[in-house]
Write a protein that holds these residues in place. Sequence first.
Motif, PDB file in Angstrom:
ATOM      1  N   GLU A   1       0.840  -1.214   0.000  1.00  0.00           N
ATOM      2  CA  GLU A   1       0.000   0.000   0.000  1.00  0.00           C
ATOM      3  C   GLU A   1       0.867   1.253   0.000  1.00  0.00           C
ATOM      4  OE1 GLU A   1      -3.585   2.103   2.605  1.00  0.00           O
ATOM      5  OE2 GLU A   1      -2.634   0.249   3.298  1.00  0.00           O
TER       6      GLU A   1
ATOM      7  N   SER B   1      -3.340  -8.593  -2.757  1.00  0.00           N
ATOM      8  CA  SER B   1      -3.599  -7.157  -2.605  1.00  0.00           C
ATOM      9  C   SER B   1      -2.558  -6.349  -3.367  1.00  0.00           C
ATOM     10  CB  SER B   1      -3.581  -6.770  -1.121  1.00  0.00           C
ATOM     11  OG  SER B   1      -4.591  -7.453  -0.424  1.00  0.00           O
ATOM     12  N   TYR B   2      -3.020  -5.338  -4.088  1.00  0.00           N
ATOM     13  CA  TYR B   2      -2.189  -4.383  -4.832  1.00  0.00           C
ATOM     14  C   TYR B   2      -1.438  -5.034  -5.999  1.00  0.00           C
ATOM     15  CZ  TYR B   2      -3.173  -1.900  -0.537  1.00  0.00           C
ATOM     16  OH  TYR B   2      -3.825  -1.351   0.529  1.00  0.00           O
TER      17      TYR B   2
END
Length: 667
Positions: free
Chosen positions: A555, A625-626
């Motif tokens: 993130e 994620s990401y």
Amino acid sequence: MFGDWQDSLFRFSAEKGQDVRISRIDSFGGAIATILIDPLGREVLREGIQTEATASLTYSGNYTLIFPNDADNGREFTFRVDTAPTPGLPMDSPTPDSSAAVMLGDLIEGSLQSLGDENVYEFSLDRPSHLNLNVIVGTFNDHRLRFTIENDSGLILEDQRLLSIDGLGGLARHGLLPAGNYTLTTHLRVNLSADYSFQLVDSSTYQVLQDNETVAFDSSANELRGFQFTAAKGDRYFLEVEGTASASVNAFQLSVKDTYGNELYNRSSTAIPVFETPFSGTYNITFFRNHSNVGDVRLSLHRLDPPVATPIQLNQRVSGIANYPLEREVFTFSVDTQTLLHFDSELQLGDAERVSWMLEGEGGIVIPKRVFDTRFNFDNVFTFTLQPGEYRLTVEPEFASEYDFTLAKQLDAAPIVFDETVFTSIPPGGIRIFQFDAVAGQRFYVDVEEYPDGELEEWSLLDSFGKSGFPERTSNLMVQSVPEDGTYTLLVSDFQSTDEDIPLRFNVAAIDPVQSTSLVFGQRYDGEILVPGDTAEFTFDVTQPELYSFDGLLEDDLNWRLDGPRGEVFSNTTADEVEFLSPGPYVLTIDPRETTTGPYAFKVDRFVDAEAIAHDREIPVSVESYESRIYQFDANAGDRIDINQTTSDQFTFRTWSLYDQYGRRVT
């Protein structure tokens, strides 16, 4: 007065042969366009009138005066029309009154009632003199009253404003008047009556002012006060003007001149009233208030005593205070052997900009005059090498103020080594000097373990020759790289607002050389930047032109930069990147700005390795994620494509992009 786009017309009668004068009574604003028409409808006059205009009339009858206005702004002004009382008598040749003999210093009073009136005064000078005109009664900048001065040789001053001559500096500004007989004539510029009173003042009769003496006097509007004092060559003075509660000194003029009329100081051109007398003799001070306020004024003449040299030691903190602006303080010291010194100022930033210093040696000036402000400006002039000899350092504050400085001797620096904790303290406004050895290319940063706010901002780094040569620093976290082998000096200063020693615990942290990793496409890389200035490098080669995806997997990813055979591709970004790369070697650097720490994770994918998909079929997708995934499909020109997400129980697409076979982004 005329309104927007409106002309104003006036009519008056006159006789053939008369002269007419059109005079403005006010003196504000620009010129007024004026047209005069005779009885036959012909123009007699057309011009812009600032003060007055004249014309000779060739016909008897009614004349029309027009003030045209070709703009959308109204204007208000006052004017007067006068004709000569007798046809044929020139208006500029009035019949003079009888003259009156006056003495210098006499109060001369007079009154002029109408245009053409004159008052004539005669006076004599038995020696060359400087004169000033001291007006007692009148309104400052009144344009009605004028005067002329002449002697046997001709005109000295012509058509000067009687009531504003003081504001221009007085007659002495025009030079030394020779001995002889003089005539002063007053006259009116317009046909309005005016009263006046004035004195012709010889500067040699000014009140004598002693060194460090204060005189108080009532200051009336337009009144001039003169003082004289005796000085020796090279004397320096500070001229101070103060007012009581009933007086305002915001609108006055103050000047100092020598006996030849040369100006040493003028308030209108120099803010600080400090001056030096160029030769021994008498000097004149004139004070003139061009303001309507009346009140008390205190004028003080302070002679600045020649500075007495004070011996100082190297590494000694020197502090003092100047009682007057530009009051100099001199300090002396000696150097036995060739010595590397650093001038360190302990003044706050704003104060340091208003105090200057200069260093002189036996052979002349070593460091020219410059301000104290060494913070955030680590240039070479604050560190210098002195040969054995005697030296003289002069401090000069722009205003009455305090000052502090230290001449730090670098030979007394404490030795330190990389990655070893240093325990010390910094005295209020003091400096500490440390030295360490480094090889070319060594990278490091200052790791502060104990200090107020945890940030050591006031420090600078010098090379083996005492030169800074390093970029400007505002933080100890800025990474440095030494250019060559040698001994380097670290100077640490304190600018905290405290009277106590400040504890400091730090170490100079070395940063290991960067190790490059050969990058494998499609593989995830995880790592961490542990210390500021550390970086991670990954290298790869491109064999043919194609698209690549640079995918950050956290993130809050660190910045990264890509360099290739043609230079920088992208830099200082945390965003995912898609780039069309040409053949050649490439280097991907994590944290190129060398200022942050933390984890990183990423992968680099080639578009050519993307998973192939077919039309009208569901594609199962599983991503972390990401993470980004790349897919390929075939299409023909003109095909319409609909990309539809069929499930939403686990995630929703954040972004998607479509590229053609040439690497161009379609959407």
